[in-house]
Design a protein around this motif. Structure first.
Motif, PDB file in Angstrom:
ATOM      1  N   LEU A  63      -6.208   0.988   3.671  1.00 20.17           N
ATOM      2  CA  LEU A  63      -5.036   1.669   4.222  1.00 20.17           C
ATOM      3  C   LEU A  63      -4.819   3.022   3.566  1.00 20.17           C
ATOM      4  O   LEU A  63      -4.545   4.024   4.240  1.00 20.17           O
ATOM      5  CB  LEU A  63      -3.795   0.799   4.051  1.00 20.17           C
ATOM      6  N   GLU A  64      -4.943   3.072   2.262  1.00 19.28           N
ATOM      7  CA  GLU A  64      -4.691   4.319   1.550  1.00 19.28           C
ATOM      8  C   GLU A  64      -5.817   5.325   1.767  1.00 19.28           C
ATOM      9  O   GLU A  64      -5.571   6.521   1.969  1.00 19.28           O
ATOM     10  CB  GLU A  64      -4.494   4.027   0.063  1.00 19.28           C
ATOM     11  N   PHE A  65      -7.073   4.849   1.754  1.00 17.33           N
ATOM     12  CA  PHE A  65      -8.202   5.761   1.930  1.00 17.33           C
ATOM     13  C   PHE A  65      -8.216   6.352   3.331  1.00 17.33           C
ATOM     14  O   PHE A  65      -8.348   7.570   3.508  1.00 17.33           O
ATOM     15  CB  PHE A  65      -9.515   5.030   1.656  1.00 17.33           C
ATOM     16  N   TYR A  66      -8.069   5.504   4.356  1.00 14.87           N
ATOM     17  CA  TYR A  66      -8.125   6.006   5.729  1.00 14.87           C
ATOM     18  C   TYR A  66      -6.898   6.851   6.080  1.00 14.87           C
ATOM     19  O   TYR A  66      -6.974   7.742   6.923  1.00 14.87           O
ATOM     20  CB  TYR A  66      -8.288   4.848   6.711  1.00 14.87           C
ATOM     21  N   SER A  67      -5.782   6.577   5.410  1.00 17.58           N
ATOM     22  CA  SER A  67      -4.603   7.418   5.622  1.00 17.58           C
ATOM     23  C   SER A  67      -4.865   8.840   5.144  1.00 17.58           C
ATOM     24  O   SER A  67      -4.381   9.811   5.746  1.00 17.58           O
ATOM     25  CB  SER A  67      -3.391   6.838   4.888  1.00 17.58           C
ATOM     26  N   SER A  68      -5.616   8.978   4.068  1.00 18.22           N
ATOM     27  CA  SER A  68      -5.970  10.307   3.564  1.00 18.22           C
ATOM     28  C   SER A  68      -7.123  10.912   4.355  1.00 18.22           C
ATOM     29  O   SER A  68      -7.157  12.125   4.592  1.00 18.22           O
ATOM     30  CB  SER A  68      -6.342  10.228   2.082  1.00 18.22           C
ATOM     31  N   ALA A  92       0.868  -1.175   0.000  1.00 25.17           N
ATOM     32  CA  ALA A  92       0.000   0.000   0.000  1.00 25.17           C
ATOM     33  C   ALA A  92       0.901   1.220   0.000  1.00 25.17           C
ATOM     34  O   ALA A  92       1.992   1.202   0.582  1.00 25.17           O
ATOM     35  CB  ALA A  92      -0.908   0.011   1.224  1.00 25.17           C
ATOM     36  N   MET A  93       0.451   2.287  -0.660  1.00 21.87           N
ATOM     37  CA  MET A  93       1.217   3.532  -0.710  1.00 21.87           C
ATOM     38  C   MET A  93       0.618   4.498   0.311  1.00 21.87           C
ATOM     39  O   MET A  93      -0.505   4.981   0.142  1.00 21.87           O
ATOM     40  CB  MET A  93       1.170   4.133  -2.115  1.00 21.87           C
ATOM     41  N   ILE A  94       1.353   4.777   1.355  1.00 19.12           N
ATOM     42  CA  ILE A  94       0.869   5.602   2.454  1.00 19.12           C
ATOM     43  C   ILE A  94       1.348   7.040   2.266  1.00 19.12           C
ATOM     44  O   ILE A  94       2.552   7.275   2.102  1.00 19.12           O
ATOM     45  CB  ILE A  94       1.355   5.057   3.812  1.00 19.12           C
ATOM     46  N   PRO A  95       0.439   8.019   2.291  1.00 20.92           N
ATOM     47  CA  PRO A  95       0.860   9.417   2.152  1.00 20.92           C
ATOM     48  C   PRO A  95       1.904   9.795   3.194  1.00 20.92           C
ATOM     49  O   PRO A  95       1.819   9.361   4.352  1.00 20.92           O
ATOM     50  CB  PRO A  95      -0.445  10.195   2.393  1.00 20.92           C
ATOM     51  N   GLU A  96       2.881  10.584   2.786  1.00 27.65           N
ATOM     52  CA  GLU A  96       3.961  11.078   3.644  1.00 27.65           C
ATOM     53  C   GLU A  96       4.891   9.958   4.117  1.00 27.65           C
ATOM     54  O   GLU A  96       5.763  10.185   4.947  1.00 27.65           O
ATOM     55  CB  GLU A  96       3.401  11.813   4.876  1.00 27.65           C
ATOM     56  N   PRO A 135      -1.945   9.532   8.245  1.00 22.36           N
ATOM     57  CA  PRO A 135      -1.265   8.400   7.603  1.00 22.36           C
ATOM     58  C   PRO A 135      -1.133   7.200   8.539  1.00 22.36           C
ATOM     59  O   PRO A 135      -0.881   7.354   9.737  1.00 22.36           O
ATOM     60  CB  PRO A 135       0.111   8.977   7.243  1.00 22.36           C
ATOM     61  N   TYR A 136      -1.305   6.020   7.972  1.00 20.94           N
ATOM     62  CA  TYR A 136      -1.148   4.770   8.712  1.00 20.94           C
ATOM     63  C   TYR A 136       0.189   4.783   9.442  1.00 20.94           C
ATOM     64  O   TYR A 136       1.238   4.958   8.822  1.00 20.94           O
ATOM     65  CB  TYR A 136      -1.219   3.597   7.745  1.00 20.94           C
ATOM     66  N   PRO A 137       0.192   4.607  10.771  1.00 19.05           N
ATOM     67  CA  PRO A 137       1.421   4.857  11.529  1.00 19.05           C
ATOM     68  C   PRO A 137       2.374   3.674  11.660  1.00 19.05           C
ATOM     69  O   PRO A 137       3.479   3.843  12.165  1.00 19.05           O
ATOM     70  CB  PRO A 137       0.876   5.240  12.908  1.00 19.05           C
ATOM     71  N   PHE A 138       1.942   2.496  11.218  1.00 14.21           N
ATOM     72  CA  PHE A 138       2.741   1.300  11.487  1.00 14.21           C
ATOM     73  C   PHE A 138       3.509   0.851  10.240  1.00 14.21           C
ATOM     74  O   PHE A 138       3.174   1.220   9.117  1.00 14.21           O
ATOM     75  CB  PHE A 138       1.836   0.176  11.991  1.00 14.21           C
ATOM     76  N   PRO A 139       4.550   0.009  10.419  1.00 16.61           N
ATOM     77  CA  PRO A 139       5.406  -0.354   9.283  1.00 16.61           C
ATOM     78  C   PRO A 139       4.877  -1.466   8.390  1.00 16.61           C
ATOM     79  O   PRO A 139       5.456  -1.718   7.331  1.00 16.61           O
ATOM     80  CB  PRO A 139       6.713  -0.794   9.968  1.00 16.61           C
ATOM     81  N   GLN A 140       3.837  -2.155   8.795  1.00 23.21           N
ATOM     82  CA  GLN A 140       3.301  -3.229   7.965  1.00 23.21           C
ATOM     83  C   GLN A 140       1.893  -3.563   8.413  1.00 23.21           C
ATOM     84  O   GLN A 140       1.438  -3.105   9.461  1.00 23.21           O
ATOM     85  CB  GLN A 140       4.179  -4.491   8.047  1.00 23.21           C
ATOM     86  N   LEU A 141       1.185  -4.382   7.627  1.00 21.84           N
ATOM     87  CA  LEU A 141      -0.122  -4.918   8.007  1.00 21.84           C
ATOM     88  C   LEU A 141      -0.161  -6.377   7.602  1.00 21.84           C
ATOM     89  O   LEU A 141       0.326  -6.743   6.525  1.00 21.84           O
ATOM     90  CB  LEU A 141      -1.258  -4.161   7.329  1.00 21.84           C
ATOM     91  N   THR A 142      -0.735  -7.227   8.466  1.00 17.43           N
ATOM     92  CA  THR A 142      -0.847  -8.654   8.169  1.00 17.43           C
ATOM     93  C   THR A 142      -2.289  -9.104   8.314  1.00 17.43           C
ATOM     94  O   THR A 142      -2.946  -8.792   9.315  1.00 17.43           O
ATOM     95  CB  THR A 142       0.030  -9.492   9.114  1.00 17.43           C
ATOM     96  N   MET A 143      -2.773  -9.850   7.316  1.00 17.80           N
ATOM     97  CA  MET A 143      -4.098 -10.472   7.383  1.00 17.80           C
ATOM     98  C   MET A 143      -3.904 -11.951   7.658  1.00 17.80           C
ATOM     99  O   MET A 143      -3.233 -12.648   6.880  1.00 17.80           O
ATOM    100  CB  MET A 143      -4.868 -10.250   6.090  1.00 17.80           C
ATOM    101  N   GLN A 144      -4.507 -12.431   8.753  1.00 14.21           N
ATOM    102  CA  GLN A 144      -4.277 -13.798   9.212  1.00 14.21           C
ATOM    103  C   GLN A 144      -5.545 -14.630   9.110  1.00 14.21           C
ATOM    104  O   GLN A 144      -6.598 -14.256   9.626  1.00 14.21           O
ATOM    105  CB  GLN A 144      -3.815 -13.774  10.682  1.00 14.21           C
TER     106      GLN A 144
END
Length: 656
Positions: free
Chosen positions: A367-372, A334-338, A376-385
């Motif tokens: 991730l991209e929509f809510y970051s805008s 995902a491309m996170i703003p900033e 911006p999404y504050p964490f370094p990664q996201l995992t779906m389990q």
């Protein structure tokens, strides 16, 4: 004589009182409350200067922090995790801590604990604590409960419940640190037929999805000290922020995912997997890290008998993970703003691959929509389990597939970033989430969001005696938990948008999210912050939506049309007030609108007249609005955007 005088007084009082008795469902007046209740806890915080009427953290704001170092081992044959942990307690409060409170959530799987509507399919011995040390001193876990006159001593109690207590011999001084060491083990529940999130944490002995799996220090804050609400199942959490250094030992061949960033890939992953991971941030395509045919030591992971996976995470309030010897592992970005690209990992078993076909793209959009939308999404990664829990969230972890991807990813903003008390105020977590899901859903379809009708619909639902107000503790909401926690808040924010505009609401909440990131706002902080951000005193609004179950129930009672004006009598039969919004449609095009007070042109032949809630503050239930007859009036509609709670919308329209 005294008896006679008393009798006369009682008779006159009774006669006087009869004149005031209610004789109809309808009343001619009401008392409008324009402020919100201030409970003892928030008064205490205001007096201490930790919070104030700006809605921002006060000058003396503080929060406890907890850093964890955990070493745990999973034995798939017994479905048991055995672990040791060290919790460094940063007592940033202004008070010494004479006791500690632990959350032992896995004790909900015991047969002898209180539960809400959640029921596990398999009962276990719960979280079995085998040793506790405080600042290096061991607690005798067999020590009987303290009696009234016993001297202070290290004691632990309630270790078989979801909330346990440790009494300290010496308090942890304000502004200092303390160290808590705990050894424990817990069996992960399996089976079928469990009800509710988190009640099943494994598929047989081949996939494990541990959550709330380690002893945690309860939340301690400036409002009420320790949060001691029992964990009953449905209502969720309130945790301290801190660092996690977690080492997880599993059999070789088992893939492990979880909160944080993997620190030792070269010790657990094959060179092939490491090379594939290196390509993820360079493409929007999904990259297979471990494929379906790559099972077992030397293929899915390094060779060996067991492997230890180490994860680090900072500024998080929990840690969750999953492991399986059958996981397929895919990743995208995902491309996170900033910030730039971050990886999205997906782990799932082959027979459930269909549930992950669109998981990556939906998580990326969220991730991209809510970051805008917020920050911006504050964490370094996201995992779906993958796993039996397909709808739950933890920092950087979503126990879900594509079905609930958008909703669960949204939780990374609240409560994983804005640390709300979900146990008490679920609406500040799930309710905000439902609201932002509406916005995201529209964006994913490429259409404008539409909140018309949402606020009005509450009028048809209000008045149910089983409905708990939003400010009632979510932990005690019973059968109404779902509606109270999830569904009512979007209706409230729909009405708020009808008053100040949806864009203004979103802009204010954007500032709120940034202001309270990695802090712990209360409902009062939210209310007062929104008032300042929106430039309005909305005490009346918050009172009726959050502290009551009242509605507006508006209507057009009558319309008198004269040669130069129409007099519209608007009535509100509910106890909740609202602004008056009237849409007036004329039979021909109109002009000369600029000088009309309270009017906005909607189309060449339609005006919208608005009057603030202040028109009701004198307590009357009826208000007369004068509408100029610029042309023949064809139709008048009250609340044309359907934003204000109304039990009966059939009386909201007048036609010529």
């Amino acid at each position: 004589m005294k008896k006679l005088l008393l009798l006369i007084f009682l008779c006159s009082s009774y006669s006087f009182g009869q004149e005031k008795f209610r004789t109809s469902i309808e009343t001619d007046s009401r008392a409008i409350r324009t402020d919100v209740p201030m409970t003892n806890s928030i008064k205490k915080a205001f007096e201490a200067g930790t919070r104030d009427f700006t809605g921002k953290p006060g000058p003396n704001y503080w929060q406890l922090e907890t850093d964890f170092v955990i070493d745990a081992k999973l034995d798939p044959s017994t479905q048991t995790i055995t672990g040791t942990e060290t919790i460094t307690i940063h007592n940033n409060s202004k008070e010494d801590l004479p006791n500690l409170v632990l959350r032992l959530d896995h004790n909900i799987f015991r047969a002898d604990v209180p539960r809400g509507s959640s029921t596990p399919a398999e009962q276990t011995d719960g979280m079995v604590v085998t040793s506790i040390k405080v600042n290096g001193v061991s607690i005798d876990l067999d020590l009987p409960p303290a009696r009234r006159n016993d001297p202070p001593a290290l004691r632990a109690s309630n270790l078989t419940k979801t909330v346990a207590y440790i009494t300290l011999e010496k308090p942890i001084p304000a502004g200092s640190t303390g160290e808590l060491e705990i050894s424990w083990h817990t069996k992960l529940p399996g089976g079928t037929g469990g009800r509710g999130h988190r009640m099943t944490q494994r598929f047989d002995s081949t996939l494990f999805q541990p959550t709330q799996w380690f002893p945690r220090l309860a939340k301690y804050d400036d409002l009420r000290g320790w949060e001691t609400s029992e964990y009953l199942g449905p209502a969720e959490f309130f945790n301290n922020f801190g660092k996690f250094d977690v080492s997880l030992t599993v059999p070789a061949g088992w893939i492990v995912s979880g909160t944080g960033v993997l620190q030792n890939p070269e010790e657990v992953l094959t060179p092939t997997a490491i090379q594939r991971l290196s390509t993820v941030l360079g493409t929007d395509e999904e990259v297979t890290i471990v494929g379906q045919e790559e099972n077992g030591p030397g293929k899915s992971t390094k060779n060996g008998e067991t492997l230890t996976w180490r994860f680090l995470a900072d500024k998080v309030n929990d840690f969750a993970w999953a492991t399986s010897d059958r996981f397929i592992w895919k990743a995208t970005r995902a491309m996170i703003p900033e910030k730039g690209p971050i990886p999205i990992h997906m782990v799932f078993i082959p027979e459930r691959a269909q549930y992950f076909e669109h998981a990556g793209e939906r998580a990326r959009h969220a991730l991209e929509f809510y970051s805008s939308l917020w920050v911006p999404y504050p964490f370094p990664q996201l995992t779906m389990q993958d796993g039996p829990s397909a709808g739950m969230e933890y920092p950087m972890v979503v126990n879900s597939n594509q079905g609930a991807a958008d909703h669960e990813v949204a939780h990374q903003w609240w409560p994983m970033m804005v640390g709300t008390n979900e146990t008490r105020y679920g609406w500040m977590d799930e309710g905000f989430n439902q609201y932002m899901n509406v916005l995201s859903g529209a964006d994913s379809k490429g259409v404008p969001f539409d909140l018309d009708g949402w606020g009005q619909s509450y009028g048809r639902m209000s008045g149910n005696e089983d409905e708990a107000p939003l400010m009632w503790s979510a932990n005690n909401a019973g059968s109404g938990y779902g509606y109270q926690t999830y569904l009512k808040t979007p209706l409230m924010l729909s009405m708020l948008g009808g008053i100040v505009g949806d864009d203004a609401v979103i802009a204010a909440m954007k500032k709120y999210a940034a202001t309270w990131a990695f802090k712990h706002p209360s409902p009062w902080d939210y209310m007062f912050f929104m008032d300042h951000a929106l430039g309005e005193n909305l005490g009346w609004f918050w009172y009726y939506w959050l502290f009551t179950t009242e509605s507006v129930d508006g209507s057009i009672k009558s319309v008198e049309v004269n040669s130069d004006k129409a007099i519209v009598t608007v009535r509100q039969d509910g106890e909740m007030p609202s602004p008056i919004v009237l849409q007036v449609e004329y039979e021909g095009e109109i002009g000369g609108v600029a000088e009309l007070a309270n009017a906005v042109m909607i189309s060449p032949n339609t005006l919208e007249f608005s009057y603030p809630v202040d028109v009701w503050l004198d307590g009357k239930r009826e208000y007369q609005v004068e509408i100029p007859t610029l042309k023949t009036i064809k139709k008048i509609t009250l609340d044309p955007h359907n934003r204000f709670p109304d039990k009966d919308v059939t009386d909201n329209t007048w036609t010529k």
